[in-house]
Scaffold this active site. Structure first.
Site, mmCIF file in Angstrom:
data_model
loop_
_atom_site.group_PDB
_atom_site.id
_atom_site.type_symbol
_atom_site.label_atom_id
_atom_site.label_comp_id
_atom_site.label_asym_id
_atom_site.label_seq_id
_atom_site.Cartn_x
_atom_site.Cartn_y
_atom_site.Cartn_z
ATOM 1 N N CYS A 52 -8.475 2.545 6.526
ATOM 2 C CA CYS A 52 -7.676 2.946 5.366
ATOM 3 C C CYS A 52 -8.301 2.436 4.067
ATOM 4 O O CYS A 52 -8.746 1.299 4.003
ATOM 5 C CB CYS A 52 -6.282 2.384 5.569
ATOM 6 S SG CYS A 52 -5.287 2.434 4.120
ATOM 7 N N HIS A 94 -1.967 -4.645 19.260
ATOM 8 C CA HIS A 94 -1.309 -4.233 18.010
ATOM 9 C C HIS A 94 -0.579 -2.902 18.227
ATOM 10 O O HIS A 94 -1.124 -1.983 18.834
ATOM 11 C CB HIS A 94 -2.364 -4.083 16.908
ATOM 12 C CG HIS A 94 -1.773 -3.987 15.531
ATOM 13 N ND1 HIS A 94 -1.148 -2.846 15.080
ATOM 14 C CD2 HIS A 94 -1.683 -4.889 14.522
ATOM 15 C CE1 HIS A 94 -0.718 -3.053 13.841
ATOM 16 N NE2 HIS A 94 -1.030 -4.290 13.491
ATOM 17 N N HIS A 124 5.132 -5.274 8.472
ATOM 18 C CA HIS A 124 5.005 -6.684 8.830
ATOM 19 C C HIS A 124 5.326 -7.562 7.618
ATOM 20 O O HIS A 124 4.437 -8.168 7.013
ATOM 21 C CB HIS A 124 3.585 -6.978 9.359
ATOM 22 C CG HIS A 124 3.401 -6.555 10.776
ATOM 23 N ND1 HIS A 124 2.216 -6.058 11.265
ATOM 24 C CD2 HIS A 124 4.260 -6.564 11.825
ATOM 25 C CE1 HIS A 124 2.363 -5.779 12.552
ATOM 26 N NE2 HIS A 124 3.591 -6.080 12.908
ATOM 27 N N CYS A 152 0.850 -1.202 0.000
ATOM 28 C CA CYS A 152 0.000 0.000 0.000
ATOM 29 C C CYS A 152 0.884 1.250 0.000
ATOM 30 O O CYS A 152 2.112 1.170 0.141
ATOM 31 C CB CYS A 152 -0.876 -0.014 1.239
ATOM 32 S SG CYS A 152 0.129 -0.066 2.729
ATOM 33 N N ASN A 174 -3.296 -6.571 7.733
ATOM 34 C CA ASN A 174 -3.744 -6.504 6.351
ATOM 35 C C ASN A 174 -3.939 -7.890 5.760
ATOM 36 O O ASN A 174 -4.875 -8.127 5.005
ATOM 37 C CB ASN A 174 -2.721 -5.742 5.502
ATOM 38 C CG ASN A 174 -3.124 -4.302 5.324
ATOM 39 O OD1 ASN A 174 -4.315 -4.004 5.304
ATOM 40 N ND2 ASN A 174 -2.154 -3.422 5.217
ATOM 41 N N GLU A 189 -0.026 -0.410 16.359
ATOM 42 C CA GLU A 189 -0.751 0.780 15.878
ATOM 43 C C GLU A 189 -1.720 1.277 16.949
ATOM 44 O O GLU A 189 -1.796 2.481 17.230
ATOM 45 C CB GLU A 189 -1.537 0.439 14.603
ATOM 46 C CG GLU A 189 -2.383 1.601 14.113
ATOM 47 C CD GLU A 189 -3.336 1.220 12.979
ATOM 48 O OE1 GLU A 189 -2.962 0.380 12.143
ATOM 49 O OE2 GLU A 189 -4.446 1.765 12.947
HETATM 50 S S1 SF4 Z 1 -2.832 2.656 7.072
HETATM 51 FE FE1 SF4 Z 1 -1.693 0.757 6.869
HETATM 52 S S2 SF4 Z 1 -2.667 -0.249 5.126
HETATM 53 FE FE2 SF4 Z 1 -3.261 1.897 5.017
HETATM 54 S S3 SF4 Z 1 -1.766 2.918 3.682
HETATM 55 FE FE3 SF4 Z 1 -1.073 3.129 5.816
HETATM 56 S S4 SF4 Z 1 0.324 1.403 6.146
HETATM 57 FE FE4 SF4 Z 1 -0.923 0.928 4.344
#
Ligand code: SF4
Length: 219
Positions: free
Chosen positions: A188, A120, A36, A12, A218, A122
């Site tokens: 996203c 996670h 990852h 992405c 993902n 994030e």
């Molecule tokens: S949020 Fe995650 S899946 Fe979306 S563009 Fe950013 S890194 Fe990629």
């Protein structure tokens, strides 16, 4: 045998951006895996001399530290900067957005509900931006909401890789429980497009093979 590729797949925007940043900064280390994907992490180490550290103490031993796509907690980021490290932020902008929302809405007195996996990186990073840990909650399912002391006003954000229909179910449950609900679409687009393409392909395939990291949301 007929082999068909999904309409949307591959790295992405955020991952491509992070890889580009890492390639331009040899002799640096990433704090946590940049993305990852083990093969890519190994390629960056072998071809571009970009190392990997897993803890703040290790990161503090290096001069240049790249922040992973998933981001890190606010206090760790501040500590690296306070220690005079060169910090290169490769946090995906789509991850930075919920961090900023959580900070702002918590400052305005909203209870924060985060739809995601609390283990996670994030989500640990996003939650750390709340100024009120006691009114910040992470859930994976709408059934968890009834046990929470939500208060009158709630702000809702989602992990970038979550499914929209599950997010909608949480928002629908919340809206009848509180006086004011602010819902932010932080899922996203890249994820959404991959999910849609996967669903479409699954309907017409006998077997599907998904190539990706097992620890990647993902995937
Ligand atoms: S949020 Fe995650 S899946 Fe979306 S563009 Fe950013 S890194 Fe990629």
């Amino acid at each position: 045998m007929k082999i068909e590729l999904a309409k949307s797949y591959g790295f992405c925007y955020g991952v491509k951006r992070a890889i580009d940043i890492a390639e331009k900064n040899p002799k640096s280390v990433t704090f946590g895996p940049l993305i990852h994907n083990k093969d890519e992490i190994n390629r960056l180490a072998n071809n571009h001399n970009v190392g990997l550290v897993e803890s703040l103490d290790e990161a503090l031993e290096h001069d240049t530290v790249i922040i992973r796509t998933h981001g890190i907690t606010k206090d760790r980021l501040q500590r690296l900067k306070a220690d005079g490290k060169k910090v290169i932020n490769a946090t995906c902008p789509y991850v930075t957005t919920p961090q900023q929302i959580v900070e702002k809405m918590s400052q305005e007195g909203y209870t924060i509900v985060i739809f995601g996996d609390e283990k996670h990186p994030e989500i640990q990073g996003v939650a750390s931006y709340s100024v009120a840990a006691e009114r910040t909650f992470t859930v994976l399912d709408e059934s968890e909401l009834s046990a929470l002391p939500l208060g009158a006003k709630v702000a809702l954000v989602a992990q970038t890789t979550r499914k929209p229909d599950a997010y909608q179910a949480i928002a629908a449950e919340l809206v009848v429980r509180v006086q004011e609900l602010r819902v932010f679409n932080t899922i996203c687009n890249a994820t959404f497009e991959n999910q849609e393409a996967t669903e479409e392909l699954a309907k017409k395939s006998d077997i599907m093979i998904i190539i990706g990291g097992k620890n990647s949301s993902n995937t």
